[in-house]
Design a protein around this motif. Sequence first.
Motif: not given
Length: 362
Positions: A273-284
């Motif tokens: 999401x926005x070029x950042x890995x959702x698993x590590x950086x995405x909110x719930x």
Amino acid sequence: MVVKSLKTENYRNLENTVFYPAKGINVIYGSNAQGKTNLIECLWLFTGGRSFRGSKENELIAFGKNKADIELCFQTREREQTIRFGIQGGKRQPVLNDVPKSSLSQIVGSFCAVVFSPDHLTLIKNGPDERRNFIDGAICQIRPAYASLLSRYKKILSERNALLKDIPHHRELEDTLDIWNERLSVEGSDVAIQRIAYIKELMEPAISFYEGISSGKERLSLEYRMHYPANVNMSRDEIADVMLKTLRRKQNDDIYCGYTTTGIHRDDLMVKINDMEARSFGSQGQQRSAVLALKLAEAEQIGENRGENPVILLDDVLSELDNTRRNYLLKELSGMQIFITCCEPFVDAENIVHIENGKICC
Ligand code: ATP
Ligand code: MG
């Protein structure tokens, strides 16, 4: 695709059920532990997939019985079809339109559904095996031959693993390992190519659904990450070559571990999401929206590839979503046959039934 009837005999707590759903939205409501998920799970089994709860086949049979029988009648664009299963001795025996089939892979692609349960909300958060299962299950429904390809790969993998465990006791067997390396890289590269192609197809609808859910504020992207030095622009032969070289290079590690440490069984679907890995950086919330976008994209892809929409199974997820996401989901799925389970019937629907102790009543 529309389910016309579902019959169960000794399936979990649905001992003797006959259910005639409506074409549009069907709400099945009831208190906890009454059989709502059992019903959704039962419908899902007709896709030929495994229980989305990870249950073993024997666990599907009602306590104290030794066989379960389930039957689905559904309407496709061309004709009415039936699938029957006897579930016994740890196996599901499929019968498609009165013709017995020798394996589940022979019915894959006949009945198509997309299932969404609270467990799926962790698709992004959990390990890569769930994301691989998601891609594999989705491809099976649009390209049924993929199910046989996958089971060939799994068979070769388990034979190679058995050999790896034997080699320390019988060193002479090491010479035979390369035959399995070659077979694994041939089938494995086929799997990788199909996954890459599917993710390319899924990308556009998934991005646009995510944009809709996040009101255009964020951008989703998908990428197939391989566990060997290959990339998504390579040809099948190039990937097979890289896989073979990697298997050979890691052969000693594999003998030491007693299993195959590289291959498509270790690959992953990266969701950003926005070029950042959702698993590590995405909110719930972002992770949930990403799962929702993937599931909607899966349904759309089945519709496009098959020329008709899949049946949608929503087990207890509406109560887990906020109002905006819930309305978005129902709007995007309108026109499809939907099964929604919940404790209270809070959605407008063509058909609302109550389930109590495994019995459906109107
Ligand atoms: P919840 O709202 O809590 O999710 P549910 O209505 O979805 O509840 P199910 O998961 O469908 O409930 O389970 C209903 C019941 O089925 C449970 O009480 C469980 O013990 C029972 N059950 C599960 N497996 C079997 C089986 N093999 N035979 C008989 N009953 C079973
Ligand atoms: Mg449930």
